[in-house]
Design a protein around this motif. Structure first.
Motif, PDB file in Angstrom:
ATOM      1  N   GLN A  62       0.826  -1.209   0.000  1.00  0.00           N
ATOM      2  CA  GLN A  62       0.000   0.000   0.000  1.00  0.00           C
ATOM      3  C   GLN A  62       0.858   1.257   0.000  1.00  0.00           C
ATOM      4  OE1 GLN A  62      -3.338  -0.097  -0.106  1.00  0.00           O
ATOM      5  NE2 GLN A  62      -3.688   2.110  -0.028  1.00  0.00           N
ATOM      6  N   LYS A  63       0.585   2.142  -0.922  1.00  0.00           N
ATOM      7  CA  LYS A  63       1.279   3.430  -0.973  1.00  0.00           C
ATOM      8  C   LYS A  63       0.303   4.600  -0.976  1.00  0.00           C
ATOM      9  CE  LYS A  63       5.415   1.620  -3.195  1.00  0.00           C
ATOM     10  NZ  LYS A  63       6.081   1.530  -1.882  1.00  0.00           N
ATOM     11  N   ALA A  64      -0.920   4.359  -1.436  1.00  0.00           N
ATOM     12  CA  ALA A  64      -1.919   5.424  -1.523  1.00  0.00           C
ATOM     13  C   ALA A  64      -2.558   5.670  -0.153  1.00  0.00           C
ATOM     14  CB  ALA A  64      -3.004   5.051  -2.533  1.00  0.00           C
ATOM     15  N   PRO A  65      -3.016   6.889   0.096  1.00  0.00           N
ATOM     16  CA  PRO A  65      -3.755   7.181   1.336  1.00  0.00           C
ATOM     17  C   PRO A  65      -5.154   6.597   1.283  1.00  0.00           C
ATOM     18  CG  PRO A  65      -3.730   9.106  -0.089  1.00  0.00           C
ATOM     19  CD  PRO A  65      -2.866   8.092  -0.758  1.00  0.00           C
ATOM     20  N   LEU A  66      -5.946   6.867   2.319  1.00  0.00           N
ATOM     21  CA  LEU A  66      -7.314   6.373   2.387  1.00  0.00           C
ATOM     22  C   LEU A  66      -8.092   6.746   1.130  1.00  0.00           C
ATOM     23  CD1 LEU A  66      -9.683   5.163   4.122  1.00  0.00           C
ATOM     24  CD2 LEU A  66     -10.122   7.536   4.840  1.00  0.00           C
ATOM     25  N   LYS A  67      -8.753   5.754   0.539  1.00  0.00           N
ATOM     26  CA  LYS A  67      -9.593   5.972  -0.635  1.00  0.00           C
ATOM     27  C   LYS A  67     -10.816   5.083  -0.487  1.00  0.00           C
ATOM     28  CE  LYS A  67      -9.595   5.847  -5.699  1.00  0.00           C
ATOM     29  NZ  LYS A  67      -8.867   5.393  -6.922  1.00  0.00           N
ATOM     30  N   LEU A  68     -11.996   5.665  -0.639  1.00  0.00           N
ATOM     31  CA  LEU A  68     -13.243   4.933  -0.407  1.00  0.00           C
ATOM     32  C   LEU A  68     -14.206   5.097  -1.583  1.00  0.00           C
ATOM     33  CD1 LEU A  68     -13.738   5.993   3.330  1.00  0.00           C
ATOM     34  CD2 LEU A  68     -12.943   3.756   2.515  1.00  0.00           C
ATOM     35  N   ASP A  69     -13.671   5.234  -2.778  1.00  0.00           N
ATOM     36  CA  ASP A  69     -14.548   5.389  -3.937  1.00  0.00           C
ATOM     37  C   ASP A  69     -15.433   4.165  -4.133  1.00  0.00           C
ATOM     38  OD1 ASP A  69     -13.350   7.799  -4.311  1.00  0.00           O
ATOM     39  OD2 ASP A  69     -12.172   7.207  -6.062  1.00  0.00           O
TER      40      ASP A  69
END
Length: 271
Positions: A142-149
């Motif tokens: 994991q490299k991306a921050p929180l994402k809830l799309d």
């Protein structure tokens, strides 16, 4: 509401995936976050005192590096933060983290390495089974921050699954779309009670919900779920965490173990 988060800080070199993700979560939720780094007491023969001292110094250096990174990213994100360095043995660090997590709304733990140390597995299991709190497991890629799309809820009608949905509601409220996924022909799970539809329940909370029933096609339940994650660009998974008792300890169930071993996106689990 999630306003108090604790994260287990990895003391492995250059492994900050859980800390970075947890800070992005705290920032999005305007929550306080505590970061815990364990300095482990080495277990070596009495005649190797010098070696034991060297190992402890190495552990202290690794713990300080984890705390320094946590302080840097929390400062950059301007979130309320509390770094903590705790001394523990390899035997009790997991139990200690599980007890600490009881005083927070949510725990965040990094996925164990492909060849995990026993202590990392123990921390993960104790967080899930001993804390009484939901846990977000963060994949080591994991490299991306929180994402809830797009959030996938794994639903089998069980108590842990229901608990996970309730615990995840503050995050589901922020999602773009929620997909409720059931696996056809899953052995050992109860059938849906007619008229009790988790999709309808979530829709009544104002969520944008889609219900999907997928088939195993000769593969395991975990592989079917992870394949669906890849096919539909899921950002986040919500599911029950399962285990069975063995010698007074909980051991991860088959699907739970497989998901934690092979996950590619963050997973919120509740037991």
């Amino acid at each position: 509401m999630i306003k108090d988060i604790v994260v287990s800080l990895s003391v492995s070199e250059r492994r900050h995936h859980a800390a970075d993700y947890a800070v992005s979560l705290a920032s999005a939720l305007d929550a306080h976050i505590a970061g815990i780094a364990f300095v482990y007491d080495p277990i070596v023969p009495v005649l190797s005192i010098g070696y034991s001292d060297a190992l402890r110094r190495d552990n202290e250096v690794a713990g300080k590096a984890a705390i320094d990174h946590f302080a840097k990213v929390t400062s950059r994100a301007s979130v309320s933060a509390e770094p903590m360095t705790l001394t523990a043995s390899f035997a009790n660090a997991g139990d200690q983290f599980g007890r600490i997590a009881r005083y927070f709304d949510l725990a965040v733990v990094g996925q164990t390495e492909p060849e995990p140390r026993a202590i990392e597995v123990k921390i993960a299991e104790s967080a899930l089974f001993d804390s009484g709190r939901p846990v977000i497991f963060v994949p080591y890629i994991q490299k991306a921050p929180l994402k809830l799309d797009r959030v996938m809820v794994c639903w089998d009608g069980s108590r842990p699954a229901a608990r996970a949905v309730a615990d995840a509601m503050p995050l589901l409220d922020r999602s773009g779309r929620v997909e409720v996924v059931t696996v056809a022909n899953e052995p050992g799970k109860q059938k849906e009670i007619e008229g009790v539809d988790m999709g309808q329940h979530l829709a009544r909370h104002g969520l944008n919900v889609e219900v999907q029933r997928i088939t195993r096609d000769g593969i395991s339940v975990a592989d079917a779920l992870l394949s669906h994650v890849a096919d539909t660009d899921v950002d986040f998974i919500v599911m029950g965490g399962y285990g069975h008792s063995r010698l007074r300890e909980f051991v991860l169930g088959g699907v739970t173990h497989s998901i934690l071993r092979s996950m590619t996106v963050p997973v919120l689990m509740s037991h």
